[in-house]
Design an enzyme around this catalytic site. Structure first.
Site, PDB file in Angstrom:
ATOM      1  NE  ARG A  59      -4.088   0.494   1.959  1.00  0.00           N
ATOM      2  CZ  ARG A  59      -5.221   0.532   1.248  1.00  0.00           C
ATOM      3  NH1 ARG A  59      -5.622  -0.524   0.574  1.00  0.00           N
ATOM      4  NH2 ARG A  59      -5.962   1.629   1.215  1.00  0.00           N
ATOM      5  CD  GLN A  90     -13.643   7.606   7.900  1.00  0.00           C
ATOM      6  OE1 GLN A  90     -14.051   6.507   8.249  1.00  0.00           O
ATOM      7  NE2 GLN A  90     -14.326   8.372   7.076  1.00  0.00           N
ATOM      8  CG  ASP A  93      -4.125   8.704   0.973  1.00  0.00           C
ATOM      9  OD1 ASP A  93      -4.130   9.926   1.192  1.00  0.00           O
ATOM     10  OD2 ASP A  93      -5.121   8.103   0.492  1.00  0.00           O
ATOM     11  CG  HIS A 110      -9.054   5.712  10.741  1.00  0.00           C
ATOM     12  ND1 HIS A 110      -9.998   5.259   9.848  1.00  0.00           N
ATOM     13  CD2 HIS A 110      -9.727   5.916  11.902  1.00  0.00           C
ATOM     14  CE1 HIS A 110     -11.184   5.192  10.449  1.00  0.00           C
ATOM     15  NE2 HIS A 110     -11.044   5.594  11.688  1.00  0.00           N
ATOM     16  CB  CYS A 121       8.540   1.239  23.867  1.00  0.00           C
ATOM     17  SG  CYS A 121       9.595   1.625  22.444  1.00  0.00           S
ATOM     18  N   GLY A 198     -16.759  10.309   0.059  1.00  0.00           N
ATOM     19  CA  GLY A 198     -16.043   9.049  -0.144  1.00  0.00           C
ATOM     20  C   GLY A 198     -15.905   8.166   1.067  1.00  0.00           C
TER      21      GLY A 198
END
Ligand code: OAD
Length: 261
Positions: A59, A90, A93, A110, A121, A198
């Site tokens: 991705r 959200q 990218d 997100h 950690c 979207g």
């Protein structure tokens, strides 16, 4: 139309679809026949961190090769014409940023796919623009079978814990700082205009933020080819792809606003 003093824009995967980034829930979202909803989970990472890393590296590479589309650019333009503006996306990218939207006008609720953080950690780092060239994550045996021993999984330089992508997985808490920024914006007052583009709006907080922002008389424009849980609250439903609809909507808003100045 009133002056656009305060705007909130909420976006989801559909806004990046026309840049070639697959959405989560559409048929294109599947990766090697695997459902992203099952890969983007702490459970999947615990079971097979190599597989989850392979998906995220794939991705990341797709995103690096992608370009912002007219929807991202329209949102950046709208931000320039609003007195107060916040985008809550959200999307993990960086296409909103690359379209020119300043970081301080954007909340990535997100997380950020280009952050790599320790699963144990609080160490994290931003990945350089050009990451390594997809090193193999596994040793492959003579027959091409994946062998048990995992190699090259990123480890924390501080505690040796397994590093993971800096994104929110299903069932995880939203990042506190980003959540606070979104909440602060809403607490500062209602918005004249909310655009939701979207997203399937499956998460309650997306619906909640949109409705809180419009308060009693704000305008809510939904841009999505499909019906969503927010559709019934929208004052305008635009059933078109974001890259087509948003430039037109923004141009109309900017023109009508400047004619009132
Ligand atoms: P989804 O993949 O759930 O939904 C994409 C939405 O975009 C759908 O409502 C489509 O109808 C719409 N859509 C598709 N193409 C479009 C286009 N060209 N223009 C406009 N809309 C289009 O993506 P999200 O709603 O963003 O979270 O998903 C929300 C979250 O669920 C993601 O951030 C991710 C996922 O699981 C986590 O990983 C925590």
């Amino acid at each position: 139309m009133r002056m656009l003093n305060r705007i909130l824009v909420l976006t989801g995967a559909g806004v990046s679809a026309e840049s070639g980034i697959p959405t989560f829930r559409g048929k294109d979202g599947y990766w090697r026949n695997l459902d992203p909803a099952k890969l983007a989970t702490p459970k999947a990472f615990a079971k097979d961190p190599g597989l989850v890393w392979e998906w995220y590296r794939d991705r990341r590479q797709r995103i690096r090769n992608a370009q912002p589309n007219p929807a991202h650019k329209a949102i950046a333009k709208l931000a320039q014409h609003a007195h107060e503006f916040l985008l809550v996306t959200q999307n993990v990218d960086d296409l909103h940023a690359r379209a020119g939207l300043p970081k301080e006008k954007m909340v990535q609720i997100h997380g950020d796919i280009f952050v790599t953080r320790c699963s144990r950690c609080d160490f994290s780092r931003n990945e350089p623009e050009q990451e390594y060239e997809h090193p193999p994550l596994f040793n492959y045996g003579v027959a091409g079978e994946r062998e048990e021993e995992e190699v090259n999984l990123p480890r924390c330089p501080r505690c040796e814990g397994l590093m993971r992508p800096g994104v929110v997985w299903f069932g995880e808490q939203l990042p506190w700082d980003e959540l606070r920024r979104a909440e602060n914006y809403l607490e500062d007052g209602p918005c004249d205009l909310v655009i939701v583009a979207g997203t399937t709006a499956t998460f309650g907080y997306i619906v909640d933020w949109a409705l809180r922002a419009i308060a009693n008389d704000g305008e809510l424009i939904e841009v999505n080819p499909e019906e969503t849980p927010l559709s019934r609250f929208a004052t305008q439903r635009v059933r078109e792809p974001a890259a087509i609809a948003l430039p037109r909507i923004v141009d109309e808003l900017v023109i009508s606003r400047s004619s009132k100045l």
